[in-house]
Motif scaffolding. Structure first.
Motif, mmCIF file in Angstrom:
data_model
loop_
_atom_site.group_PDB
_atom_site.id
_atom_site.type_symbol
_atom_site.label_atom_id
_atom_site.label_comp_id
_atom_site.label_asym_id
_atom_site.label_seq_id
_atom_site.Cartn_x
_atom_site.Cartn_y
_atom_site.Cartn_z
ATOM 1 N N ILE A 28 0.843 -1.203 0.000
ATOM 2 C CA ILE A 28 0.000 0.000 0.000
ATOM 3 C C ILE A 28 0.873 1.246 0.000
ATOM 4 O O ILE A 28 0.649 2.183 -0.782
ATOM 5 N N ALA A 29 1.888 1.261 0.857
ATOM 6 C CA ALA A 29 2.774 2.430 0.953
ATOM 7 C C ALA A 29 3.485 2.680 -0.370
ATOM 8 O O ALA A 29 3.579 3.824 -0.843
ATOM 9 N N MET A 30 3.994 1.632 -0.998
ATOM 10 C CA MET A 30 4.736 1.823 -2.250
ATOM 11 C C MET A 30 3.816 2.229 -3.396
ATOM 12 O O MET A 30 4.235 2.990 -4.280
ATOM 13 N N ASP A 34 4.788 5.450 -5.416
ATOM 14 C CA ASP A 34 4.894 5.382 -6.879
ATOM 15 C C ASP A 34 3.989 6.408 -7.552
ATOM 16 O O ASP A 34 4.389 7.065 -8.516
ATOM 17 N N GLU A 35 2.769 6.541 -7.053
ATOM 18 C CA GLU A 35 1.839 7.514 -7.646
ATOM 19 C C GLU A 35 2.342 8.938 -7.425
ATOM 20 O O GLU A 35 2.251 9.776 -8.328
ATOM 21 N N CYS A 36 2.870 9.214 -6.259
ATOM 22 C CA CYS A 36 3.443 10.548 -6.016
ATOM 23 C C CYS A 36 4.586 10.822 -6.985
ATOM 24 O O CYS A 36 4.681 11.923 -7.545
ATOM 25 N N HIS A 37 5.435 9.850 -7.210
ATOM 26 C CA HIS A 37 6.541 10.035 -8.152
ATOM 27 C C HIS A 37 6.026 10.277 -9.568
ATOM 28 O O HIS A 37 6.571 11.119 -10.290
ATOM 29 N N ARG A 38 4.985 9.561 -9.968
ATOM 30 C CA ARG A 38 4.401 9.788 -11.305
ATOM 31 C C ARG A 38 3.856 11.205 -11.438
ATOM 32 O O ARG A 38 3.881 11.792 -12.519
ATOM 33 N N LYS A 39 3.366 11.756 -10.326
ATOM 34 C CA LYS A 39 2.808 13.110 -10.333
ATOM 35 C C LYS A 39 3.881 14.179 -10.113
ATOM 36 O O LYS A 39 3.579 15.365 -10.081
ATOM 37 N N LYS A 45 10.163 13.146 3.396
ATOM 38 C CA LYS A 45 9.433 12.293 4.340
ATOM 39 C C LYS A 45 8.300 11.516 3.671
ATOM 40 O O LYS A 45 7.409 11.010 4.340
ATOM 41 N N LEU A 46 8.357 11.407 2.357
ATOM 42 C CA LEU A 46 7.291 10.733 1.616
ATOM 43 C C LEU A 46 7.129 9.280 2.052
ATOM 44 O O LEU A 46 6.018 8.818 2.292
ATOM 45 N N HIS A 47 8.234 8.541 2.161
ATOM 46 C CA HIS A 47 8.138 7.136 2.547
ATOM 47 C C HIS A 47 7.577 6.985 3.960
ATOM 48 O O HIS A 47 6.760 6.098 4.222
#
Length: 64
Positions: A28-30, A34-39, A45-47
């Motif tokens: 769930i976390a990844m 991953d979606e944040c990185h795509r955006k 502190k994202l992880h």
């Protein structure tokens, strides 16, 4: 199909098996990271936030 019965099995497994819980939490976390990185969202502190959000979601899911 009995969705409640099937979810009860998943909830019990999440409560009883720490490795299973951590596996769900990690996935769930990844997915969130991953979606944040795509955006284009990057933050130091994202992880940490993604893991906390995943734990919160799972704890709500398994709450009695």
């Amino acid at each position: 199909m009995n969705v409640k019965k099937e979810l009860d099995v998943v909830r019990k497994a999440l409560k009883d098996d720490e490795g299973y819980y951590i596996g769900w939490q990690s996935n769930i976390a990844m997915a969130f990271v991953d979606e944040c990185h795509r955006k284009g969202i990057r933050h130091g502190k994202l992880h940490e936030a993604a893991n906390t959000a995943a734990k919160n979601f799972l704890n709500l899911l398994i709450k009695d």
